[in-house]
Enzyme design. Structure first.
Site, short mmCIF file in Angstrom:
data_model
loop_
_atom_site.label_atom_id
_atom_site.label_comp_id
_atom_site.label_asym_id
_atom_site.label_seq_id
_atom_site.Cartn_x
_atom_site.Cartn_y
_atom_site.Cartn_z
CE LYS A 454 -21.89 15.36 41.42
NZ LYS A 454 -21.39 14.00 41.40
CB THR A 455 -29.69 15.39 37.69
OG1 THR A 455 -28.93 15.33 36.48
CG2 THR A 455 -29.81 16.83 38.16
CB SER A 457 -26.32 13.31 33.83
OG SER A 457 -25.14 13.60 34.53
CB SER A 548 -25.86 15.51 45.35
OG SER A 548 -25.04 14.85 44.46
CE LYS A 667 -20.03 10.38 38.35
NZ LYS A 667 -20.06 11.72 37.96
NE ARG A 669 -18.13 11.52 45.74
CZ ARG A 669 -18.22 12.31 44.67
NH1 ARG A 669 -19.33 13.00 44.45
NH2 ARG A 669 -17.22 12.41 43.84
CE LYS A 670 -22.64 2.87 50.24
NZ LYS A 670 -23.49 2.77 49.08
N1 LIG Z 1 -27.76 4.01 39.04
C1 LIG Z 1 -27.07 4.97 39.67
N2 LIG Z 1 -25.83 4.79 40.07
C2 LIG Z 1 -25.14 5.75 40.72
N3 LIG Z 1 -25.66 6.98 40.96
C3 LIG Z 1 -26.90 7.23 40.56
C4 LIG Z 1 -27.67 6.21 39.92
N4 LIG Z 1 -28.89 6.75 39.65
C5 LIG Z 1 -28.88 7.99 40.11
N5 LIG Z 1 -27.71 8.28 40.68
C6 LIG Z 1 -27.37 9.56 41.26
O1 LIG Z 1 -26.50 10.23 40.35
C7 LIG Z 1 -25.82 11.19 41.11
C8 LIG Z 1 -24.66 11.67 40.31
O2 LIG Z 1 -25.22 12.42 39.27
P1 LIG Z 1 -24.46 12.70 37.95
O3 LIG Z 1 -24.03 11.46 37.31
O4 LIG Z 1 -25.36 13.58 37.12
O5 LIG Z 1 -23.22 13.51 38.48
S1 LIG Z 1 -22.19 14.39 37.61
O6 LIG Z 1 -22.72 15.71 37.53
O7 LIG Z 1 -22.01 13.78 36.32
O8 LIG Z 1 -20.94 14.35 38.42
C9 LIG Z 1 -25.43 10.49 42.37
O9 LIG Z 1 -25.33 11.46 43.37
P2 LIG Z 1 -24.67 11.15 44.80
O10 LIG Z 1 -25.61 10.18 45.42
O11 LIG Z 1 -24.62 12.44 45.51
O12 LIG Z 1 -23.31 10.57 44.53
C10 LIG Z 1 -26.59 9.51 42.57
O13 LIG Z 1 -27.45 9.87 43.59
#
Ligand SMILES: Nc1ncnc2c1ncn2[C@@H]1O[C@H](COP(=O)(O)OS(=O)(=O)O)[C@@H](OP(=O)(O)O)[C@H]1O
Length: 716
Positions: A454-455, A457, A548, A667, A669-670
């Site tokens: 959730k960072t 990645s 998150s 990724k 989310r709302k």
């Molecule tokens: N470009 C872009 N597009 C979409 N999302 C983005 C992006 N950059 C950062 N984020 C943030 O990434 C969060 C999801 O993190 P991860 O991809 O590390 O999640 S996971 O652990 O692999 O499931 C996701 O968390 P949530 O907002 O809670 O969905 C996003 O805040």
């Protein structure tokens, strides 16, 4: 040792009732012979010569046989001897020229300073002192399970029919083998040799040798039999179909000859296919022979032999196998490389003797040839068993390989999961790689994006693949986007499975599994396989990350998360056994940066790690990617022209052929913003972790993210 240091040590020993072990060495040029030990009434003599070394009566001895002694013929005059008095008991006694007895190893009963001690007047080069050391360890640790007196011994005779003419056993050798087996039962109850066969070579010698083969078959019931391949084939060279066919042939041979195959045990010729694992051989073994137990010398490496371990893979228990110093070509006493004295030394308190002493189960590998001609193996084992009997209270036992496997993994449960290594970095392993694996191209990652979850990645990984010199692992059907090899069940699928996931050879190959960061085994497992890999860690405000992560659970309709009104309820859970508490811990775990970093830094250097600020990644991904690719020594790439902000998504997305390609719904989310109270609560929970991270980054002159500056400033 400094006085305060010594005082601290004594205090600890008294408080926890821990005995001290100390080793004292002679100073060769010191004129003083008799010296009093500081702060004690104990006198010692240095630079002494002894004529005899005797195991003295002492409750410390369990393995050593009390009263056993040997006369020393060497003229070494560097022994330290201690005077025996009522406060000091001799454990191992040296007799000097004039008949005086002094202690070589001494037990200080602790009457003077309250600390019990075992004091060694010599290092651990002498075998009697080594056994005494084991006794003292057992006494100090009181660990019956770790030590014990039972030792299981299995002797495999590989290749009973394989071998050039004039090297093989004849009728007389077989008769001798049978009587030796009976005789060995005086030392080891139920002892049986295990014979490994490749049927194709039956009756392949001269007339006398063929007769030997026949007599062996006539007496088959007297032994335990186990299969090799039909023609001693090297398993690594063949696929499943071929292996299956040669195993079937060998099985037909066993049926025709009425060989008793009592146990699901097999050995691969030259250990091929066991480690590195040849999956197809494991499958063929299971299908044709129902194999559940095997053994190898190759895990983790051939040498040092003391480091050999076991593992379980694909339902097959692999036990460590030992060598006894005899090889196929060693058939005569006077032709033994470097002289047969080498083997005798090994038996008489050397490597072979300690192999049995230090391993609860010893599976020895020998070959048919060692029972022909001078019958070196029979000589070796007879003398080894006698020597053990003479010097120790060890109870030698025999049990089936199946029982051994059960016992081994009960004793060493931590060895069940193998520690996979890169077979291409070990020339011996590389030489026995199955055809389905290859070292001619790079097929392991140079870079791991380890999370935490959730960072951002996934966004980072998807942007990084825009670079033409970079490739990621292929998609894994049915997985959660990630390969998650070092952090879960996929690890059990083995090296071949992992390697097959990197089909493209580019300057940088990477995989991203955000579960690695806070997984307790991932750092160790990754370091064993890809020790030179670079790592990326994304630093996200742990408060935001936890929220998150909770939203992620809600989106996946996790029943516990759904039944809790909010993350707050989960955070309040304190009962460590409850499902809510487990979620609480998982939710918080990834944000404890320094705690997990410590584990990674045990295995990787700080220079191998690149930190990324999650906020920066979200706001200015192209900048973050440029600096990452520079760190990876990649050619420059205009990320800014390939990444574009999508107002509808609210995040940056990849620009492919003029169209924005954003990450999926999961990724970015709302969901509703976190309440102020919850934010404060989480900030409080992470306060210490944040401050540790702040100090860590500052100390190592690494960039401190704004969110961390702020989090630490607010607490101050
Ligand atoms: N470009 C872009 N597009 C979409 N999302 C983005 C992006 N950059 C950062 N984020 C943030 O990434 C969060 C999801 O993190 P991860 O991809 O590390 O999640 S996971 O652990 O692999 O499931 C996701 O968390 P949530 O907002 O809670 O969905 C996003 O805040």
């Amino acid at each position: 040792m400094a006085r305060w240091n010594r005082q601290l040590l004594d205090k600890y020993c008294k408080e926890y009732r821990v005995p001290l072990f100390s080793f004292i060495a002679s100073k060769p040029n010191d004129q003083l012979k008799r010296i009093r030990i500081k702060g004690s009434s104990l006198w010692m003599w240095q630079n002494q010569r002894i004529n005899r070394l005797t195991v003295s009566p002492s409750p410390i001895h369990k393995i050593s046989k009390i009263g056993a002694y040997r006369n020393l013929t060497t003229q070494e005059s560097d022994w330290i001897l201690f005077e025996i008095s009522e406060n000091f008991e001799s454990i191992l006694t040296g007799t000097v020229k004039n008949g005086y007895e002094r202690a070589v190893v001494l037990r200080d009963l602790g009457r003077e300073d309250g600390v019990e001690k075992v004091i060694f007047g010599r290092n651990l080069t002498d075998f009697q002192i080594k056994i005494t050391f084991l006794d003292a360890l057992w006494w100090a640790m009181g660990d019956e399970k770790l030590f014990g007196l039972d030792r299981f011994v299995q002797v495999d005779i590989d290749d009973v029919f394989v071998g050039a003419q004039s090297t093989r056993i004849v009728e007389e050798d077989v008769r001798h083998l049978i009587s030796a087996q009976n005789h060995f039962r005086n030392f080891i109850e139920n002892f049986k040799f295990l014979l490994g066969f490749s049927g194709s070579y039956f009756r392949n010698g001269d007339d006398f040798e063929d007769r030997g083969d026949e007599i062996l078959i006539e007496n088959a019931e007297k032994f335990v039999w186990f299969p090799h391949m039909w023609r001693h084939n090297h398993a690594h060279e063949h696929n499943f179909t071929y292996l299956e066919s040669i195993m079937v042939q060998n099985r037909l041979f066993a049926q025709n000859m009425h060989l008793p195959i009592d146990y699901p045990y097999a050995i691969a010729p030259q250990h091929d296919g066991v480690f590195p694992v040849h999956e197809q051989m494991y499958e063929a073994w299971k299908k044709i022979w129902n194999v559940t137990v095997t053994a190898t010398e190759e895990y983790p490496h051939l040498k040092p032999a003391t480091g050999r371990k076991g593992f379980i893979h694909s339902g097959i228990h692999v036990l460590p196998r030992q060598t006894c110093g005899l090889y196929t070509h060693t058939q005569f006493f006077d032709e033994y490389p470097e002289g047969f004295q080498k083997v005798i030394k090994s038996i008489q308190g050397g490597d072979l003797f300690f192999t049995i002493l230090l391993n609860p189960i010893s599976i020895f590998m020998t070959h048919q040839q060692n029972y022909a001609h001078d019958r070196l193996a029979l000589y070796t084992f007879e003398n080894l068993f006698r020597f053990l009997n003479c010097w120790t209270n060890i109870r030698l036992k025999w049990q089936s390989p199946v029982e051994s496997a059960k016992m081994y993994f009960e004793k060493f449960p931590e060895e069940r999961i193998p520690l996979w290594t890169n077979p291409c970095s070990d020339p011996r392993h590389q030489a026995i790689l199955p055809p389905s694996m290859s070292c001619s191209k790079k097929s392991l990652p140079d870079l791991l994006i380890i999370g935490p979850q959730k960072t951002g990645s996934t966004a980072l990984a998807s942007f990084l693949t825009l670079h033409p010199n970079v490739s990621q692992n292929m998609e894994i059907p049915g997985s959660f986007e990630e390969i998650q090899f070092f952090s879960g069940q996929n690890y059990l699928k083995g090296v071949e499975w992992y390697m097959s996931k990197f089909p493209n050879e580019t300057t940088v190959i990477f995989e991203k599994s955000a579960t690695y960061f806070d997984n307790p085994s991932a750092a160790r497992q990754a370091a064993a396989m890809v020790p030179h890999a670079k790592l990326v860690i994304i630093l996200q405000n742990p408060t935001q990350r936890a929220y998150s992560w909770f939203q992620h659970l809600i989106a996946h309709k996790d029943p516990i998360a759904m039944s809790s009104e909010s993350l707050d309820v989960i955070l309040n859970s304190t009962s460590s056994e409850s499902a809510k508490f487990k979620i609480r811990q998982r939710c918080l775990s990834g944000g404890r940066y320094v705690h997990h970093l410590d584990k990674w830094l045990e295995h990787f250097s700080l220079q191998q790690i690149h930190f990324i600020d999650s906020d920066e990644l979200r706001k200015e991904p192209a900048k973050v990617l440029s600096s990452l690719s520079k760190w990876l020594d990649l050619p420059e790439f205009p990320f800014e022209t390939h990444i574009r902000f999508s107002p509808s998504k609210g995040f940056h997305c990849r620009l492919i052929n003029g169209k924005t390609e954003c990450l999926g719904e999961s990724k970015g989310r709302k969901y509703s913003e976190m309440s102020q109270e919850l934010r404060q609560k989480l900030d409080g929970i992470f306060a210490l972790d944040n401050s540790a991270l702040f100090k860590f980054l500052r100390k190592n002159r690494l960039k401190i993210p704004d969110w961390l500056e702020e989090a630490v400033r607010i607490r101050v």
